[in-house]
Write a protein that holds these residues in place. Structure first.
Motif, PDB file in Angstrom:
ATOM      1  N   PHE A   1      62.329  58.248 -65.255  1.00 54.00           N
ATOM      2  CA  PHE A   1      60.920  58.622 -65.252  1.00 54.00           C
ATOM      3  C   PHE A   1      60.032  57.424 -64.957  1.00 54.00           C
ATOM      4  CE2 PHE A   1      62.868  62.104 -67.282  1.00 54.00           C
ATOM      5  CZ  PHE A   1      61.985  63.171 -67.334  1.00 54.00           C
ATOM      6  N   GLU A   2      58.965  57.665 -64.229  1.00 53.54           N
ATOM      7  CA  GLU A   2      57.893  56.700 -64.047  1.00 53.54           C
ATOM      8  C   GLU A   2      56.752  57.141 -64.960  1.00 53.54           C
ATOM      9  OE1 GLU A   2      57.446  53.933 -62.435  1.00 53.54           O
ATOM     10  OE2 GLU A   2      59.218  53.821 -61.144  1.00 53.54           O
ATOM     11  N   PHE A   3      56.568  56.416 -66.059  1.00 54.06           N
ATOM     12  CA  PHE A   3      55.531  56.771 -67.021  1.00 54.06           C
ATOM     13  C   PHE A   3      54.224  56.072 -66.658  1.00 54.06           C
ATOM     14  CE2 PHE A   3      59.528  57.197 -69.371  1.00 54.06           C
ATOM     15  CZ  PHE A   3      59.400  58.484 -69.873  1.00 54.06           C
ATOM     16  N   ALA A   4      53.117  56.700 -67.030  1.00 55.98           N
ATOM     17  CA  ALA A   4      51.808  56.115 -66.746  1.00 55.98           C
ATOM     18  C   ALA A   4      50.846  56.460 -67.874  1.00 55.98           C
ATOM     19  CB  ALA A   4      51.259  56.630 -65.414  1.00 55.98           C
ATOM     20  N   SER A   5      49.925  55.536 -68.128  1.00 51.50           N
ATOM     21  CA  SER A   5      48.870  55.747 -69.118  1.00 51.50           C
ATOM     22  C   SER A   5      47.533  55.826 -68.406  1.00 51.50           C
ATOM     23  CB  SER A   5      48.850  54.610 -70.141  1.00 51.50           C
ATOM     24  OG  SER A   5      47.694  54.680 -70.959  1.00 51.50           O
ATOM     25  N   SER A   6      46.702  56.772 -68.823  1.00 50.85           N
ATOM     26  CA  SER A   6      45.384  56.914 -68.194  1.00 50.85           C
ATOM     27  C   SER A   6      44.423  55.822 -68.624  1.00 50.85           C
ATOM     28  CB  SER A   6      44.788  58.287 -68.529  1.00 50.85           C
ATOM     29  OG  SER A   6      44.533  58.383 -69.928  1.00 50.85           O
ATOM     30  N   ASP A   7      44.722  55.130 -69.740  1.00 49.33           N
ATOM     31  CA  ASP A   7      43.858  54.049 -70.215  1.00 49.33           C
ATOM     32  C   ASP A   7      44.716  53.048 -70.980  1.00 49.33           C
ATOM     33  OD1 ASP A   7      41.987  52.322 -71.269  1.00 49.33           O
ATOM     34  OD2 ASP A   7      40.601  53.901 -71.914  1.00 49.33           O
ATOM     35  N   GLU A   8      45.106  51.983 -70.298  1.00 48.94           N
ATOM     36  CA  GLU A   8      45.996  51.004 -70.914  1.00 48.94           C
ATOM     37  C   GLU A   8      45.290  50.115 -71.927  1.00 48.94           C
ATOM     38  OE1 GLU A   8      48.151  48.887 -67.908  1.00 48.94           O
ATOM     39  OE2 GLU A   8      49.515  50.584 -67.576  1.00 48.94           O
ATOM     40  N   SER A   9      43.981  50.236 -72.048  1.00 57.63           N
ATOM     41  CA  SER A   9      43.301  49.523 -73.133  1.00 57.63           C
ATOM     42  C   SER A   9      43.470  50.262 -74.455  1.00 57.63           C
ATOM     43  CB  SER A   9      41.812  49.366 -72.814  1.00 57.63           C
ATOM     44  OG  SER A   9      41.140  50.614 -72.847  1.00 57.63           O
ATOM     45  N   ILE A  10      43.900  51.518 -74.379  1.00 57.76           N
ATOM     46  CA  ILE A  10      44.132  52.314 -75.585  1.00 57.76           C
ATOM     47  C   ILE A  10      45.622  52.415 -75.898  1.00 57.76           C
ATOM     48  CG2 ILE A  10      43.825  54.575 -76.666  1.00 57.76           C
ATOM     49  CD1 ILE A  10      41.248  53.002 -76.289  1.00 57.76           C
ATOM     50  N   ALA A  11      46.434  52.746 -74.892  1.00 60.46           N
ATOM     51  CA  ALA A  11      47.876  52.893 -75.109  1.00 60.46           C
ATOM     52  C   ALA A  11      48.625  52.495 -73.847  1.00 60.46           C
ATOM     53  CB  ALA A  11      48.226  54.323 -75.501  1.00 60.46           C
ATOM     54  N   VAL A  12      49.748  51.815 -74.030  1.00 58.93           N
ATOM     55  CA  VAL A  12      50.606  51.428 -72.920  1.00 58.93           C
ATOM     56  C   VAL A  12      51.965  52.083 -73.125  1.00 58.93           C
ATOM     57  CG1 VAL A  12      49.429  49.241 -72.518  1.00 58.93           C
ATOM     58  CG2 VAL A  12      51.351  49.325 -74.105  1.00 58.93           C
ATOM     59  N   VAL A  13      52.695  52.259 -72.023  1.00 57.05           N
ATOM     60  CA  VAL A  13      54.016  52.863 -72.089  1.00 57.05           C
ATOM     61  C   VAL A  13      54.960  52.050 -71.222  1.00 57.05           C
ATOM     62  CG1 VAL A  13      53.392  54.497 -70.260  1.00 57.05           C
ATOM     63  CG2 VAL A  13      55.363  54.988 -71.743  1.00 57.05           C
ATOM     64  N   ASP A  14      56.147  51.728 -71.761  1.00 58.32           N
ATOM     65  CA  ASP A  14      57.087  50.907 -71.003  1.00 58.32           C
ATOM     66  C   ASP A  14      58.128  51.785 -70.322  1.00 58.32           C
ATOM     67  OD1 ASP A  14      58.995  51.595 -72.896  1.00 58.32           O
ATOM     68  OD2 ASP A  14      58.934  49.686 -73.949  1.00 58.32           O
ATOM     69  N   GLY A  15      59.047  51.140 -69.611  1.00 55.13           N
ATOM     70  CA  GLY A  15      60.035  51.864 -68.829  1.00 55.13           C
ATOM     71  C   GLY A  15      61.018  52.647 -69.658  1.00 55.13           C
ATOM     72  N   SER A  16      61.128  52.329 -70.941  1.00 54.32           N
ATOM     73  CA  SER A  16      62.028  53.094 -71.803  1.00 54.32           C
ATOM     74  C   SER A  16      61.310  54.222 -72.528  1.00 54.32           C
ATOM     75  CB  SER A  16      62.691  52.163 -72.833  1.00 54.32           C
ATOM     76  OG  SER A  16      61.714  51.540 -73.649  1.00 54.32           O
ATOM     77  N   GLY A  17      60.070  54.486 -72.128  1.00 51.89           N
ATOM     78  CA  GLY A  17      59.339  55.609 -72.701  1.00 51.89           C
ATOM     79  C   GLY A  17      58.739  55.348 -74.060  1.00 51.89           C
TER      80      GLY A  17
END
Length: 617
Positions: free
Chosen positions: A248-264
């Motif tokens: 999966f390619e994960f994405a966050s709509s606002d990385e100032s609030i939450a980030v997501v790494d490659g392991s989900g």
């Protein structure tokens, strides 16, 4: 009934050393990416080049063998034979292992792993798949409960995204236990990767395709679960494959609030604010999303104040904990509850998601709670409640005590705050002896609690009478004409007020005389309401006055409530040194409708004495 095991907790240790030699005459710019073989064969009349096998820990090490008698259509020289043991077999509890290579293979030109298989009886193989290389297993994919018959049939496991498999070492793995206590044999032949070109309608899912919303805090991490890919096979059947996050390619709509790494793993890094986590697989949008509503910094559960000598703790940073087998045993087949425990500010917190029921088990040794009187638990519901929830607690004694059951209602207004439950063990209906306690179980009775946090889970002895104030609360001096009294002997108080409405609370409410003055007493407070006989207009008042006393509370809040319900808490300083007297500006309770006040509420913990509860100008 199939015997299930935690089969992937241990595997046979392997070590692989790879040595790369480069000529000192080559320039670094001349180096090219390594090219891996694209050999699709795994087992065709024998092991393909470089293929090795290792049995999983706890399995029968000789479960796999090569068979030269039973083969696909009798055209192959050999097949793979797997002997599943009977229940109780001293050699191992199940059959399971991985076929892998020490040099990766480029599988990007294929779209499926295929094989022919049959069994000595109809059965459902627990897990069959690829990507388990006995290492990181980043691109593992599997089918659960694969139905197999006594006739040779072709099976297809789609590759979720072949472009990821540039150097895959894990070519096949399996795990299967006895069915109805009995073992059996199954065979696999013509095991290989293929380009079918007939797989259709790919559909990928995170969180089982659900759009979830979760209230969270800075520093809290959560792993995305419920990952799968579904393809329509040439037979017209949809095949769902459980997959790992690396597809999966994960994405966050606002990385100032939450980030997501490659392991989900989603980590809340800021707030207040909202971020939506989404994903794609091979450019195809995955169904499901996670919306994180960060409210900012995490507020830890209240620190317990009961002395260690009076406590038997299962989970708390405040005490020495007893040995616990597990905090989530994941009891198949009906449990859905997963764990995403986290630590904030040095305090570990249990985090249960997808909640329906979950058990904490402690059998090595069991706990003798004969001298204990209460069970304490702090819980926090991070998601808003659509209506009243009902949490059932069960305490199980593995001796002659049986199972005790207690249920409490959690109003929607109690969500998104810590709730302290102090339940007398005598309130657990059906619990006899407490000499061999072994489990504490949580159950979502109404099915509307998506998840909860838990902290400070312990048994304690509260048999010693609590300390009481030596003197009565101070006598108020405000003019009676300027006062609307709820509870006080100094003024005429509202008639018809219910000081013990049934809100499912664990608090014990009583009135005690202190120096001849009636005083309201909350024993073992978790929350407690005061229901006014009719709505009151206090908009012309300026303050809420309360006299309160406690020597063992670590948290105490008071709420005003108007219809909706609309409620706002104000924190009181605890414990007190003598009687504490507060005059709280009513503006602190905004946006409560002061002209339509229907209830008051206290929550927190400990034993609380209250007097002179009134509004004044």
């Amino acid at each position: 009934m199939k015997i299930m095991n935690n089969r992937f907790a241990k595997i046979l240790p392997l070590s692989v050393a790879m040595v790369l030699a480069f000529s000192c005459e080559r320039e670094l710019d001349d180096l090219q990416p390594a090219e891996y073989p694209s050999n699709p064969n795994v087992f065709i009349d024998g092991f393909s080049g470089g293929l090795e096998y290792a049995a999983f820990g706890g399995s029968v090490p000789t479960a796999f063998d090569v068979d030269n008698e039973v083969t696909y259509l009798n055209t192959s020289e050999t097949s793979m034979r797997f002997e599943v043991p009977d229940a109780g077999d001293p050699r191992g509890a199940y059959a399971g292992g991985a076929f892998f290579t020490t040099v990766g293979r480029d599988l990007t030109e294929y779209d499926a792993l295929t094989f022919w298989a049959k069994a000595s009886k109809a059965a459902n193989i627990d897990v069959v798949g690829f990507g388990n290389d006995l290492g990181e297993a980043r691109h593992q994919a599997s089918v659960s409960g694969l139905a197999i018959t006594t006739n040779w049939q072709k099976y297809i496991i789609p590759l979720p995204d072949p472009s990821r498999l540039t150097a895959e070492k894990g070519l096949f793995y399996y795990s299967e236990g006895p069915e109805d206590g009995r073992g059996y044999t199954f065979w696999v032949d013509e095991l290989k990767f293929e380009k079918l070109g007939t797989l259709a309608h790919p559909k990928h899912s995170m969180l089982n395709g659900e759009d979830q919303v979760e209230t969270s805090f800075v520093g809290v991490s959560k792993r995305i679960e419920g990952l799968s890919s579904t393809f329509n096979l040439p037979t017209g059947v949809n095949r769902t494959v459980g997959v790992t996050p690396a597809y999966f390619e994960f994405a966050s709509s606002d990385e100032s609030i939450a980030v997501v790494d490659g392991s989900g793993v989603v980590t809340v890094v800021g707030g207040p604010g909202t971020a939506e986590i989404t994903a794609t697989v091979g450019g195809v949008a995955a169904e499901g999303s996670l919306t994180i509503e960060s409210v900012g910094d995490f507020v830890n559960a209240p620190t317990p104040v009961i002395p260690q000598d009076n406590v038997i703790s299962l989970f708390s940073e405040a005490y020495m904990n007893e040995p616990v087998d597990y905090y989530n045993g994941f009891w198949e087949p009906f449990q859905t509850t997963l764990s995403a425990d986290f630590e904030v500010n040095g305090d570990r917190v249990l985090n249960y998601t997808d909640f329906n029921f979950v058990g904490i088990q402690f059998t090595s040794p069991t706990i003798d709670a004969t001298a204990m009187t209460h069970l304490h638990i702090d819980i926090y519901l991070p998601n808003p409640l659509a209506g009243t929830a009902r949490m059932q607690l069960e305490v199980v004694d593995f001796g002659s005590g049986g199972t005790g059951v207690f249920a409490t209602d959690i109003p929607a207004s109690q969500a998104q705050q810590w709730i302290s439950l102090d339940v007398p063990l005598s309130n657990f209906a059906g619990l006899g002896s407490r000499a061999e306690l072994a489990q504490v179980i949580f159950v979502d009775v109404n099915g509307n609690i998506p998840g909860f946090y838990a902290d400070n889970i312990f048994f304690y002895d509260d048999s010693t009478p609590p300390t009481m104030p030596a003197t009565a609360a101070p006598t108020p001096t405000h003019p009676s004409d300027d006062v609307l009294s709820i509870f006080s002997e100094a003024y005429p108080s509202l008639e018809g007020t219910d000081f013990f409405p049934n809100w499912g609370q664990a608090t014990v409410v009583s009135e005690v005389a202190i120096d001849g003055n009636n005083t309201l007493k909350y024993t073992g407070l978790n929350y407690q309401g005061i229901q006014l006989a009719e709505a009151q207009d206090v908009s012309d008042m300026a303050f809420l006055h309360i006299d309160y006393w406690t020597d063992n509370s670590a948290q105490l809040n008071v709420f005003l409530i108007s219809p909706g319900p609309v409620e706002t808490p104000v924190s009181l300083t605890v414990p007190t040194s003598g009687w504490g007297s507060v005059d709280i500006p009513l503006s602190d309770f905004s946006p409560v409708a002061l002209d339509n006040l229907i209830q008051l509420k206290f929550d927190g913990n400990g034993d609380i004495f209250l007097d002179n509860i009134y509004f004044r100008k």
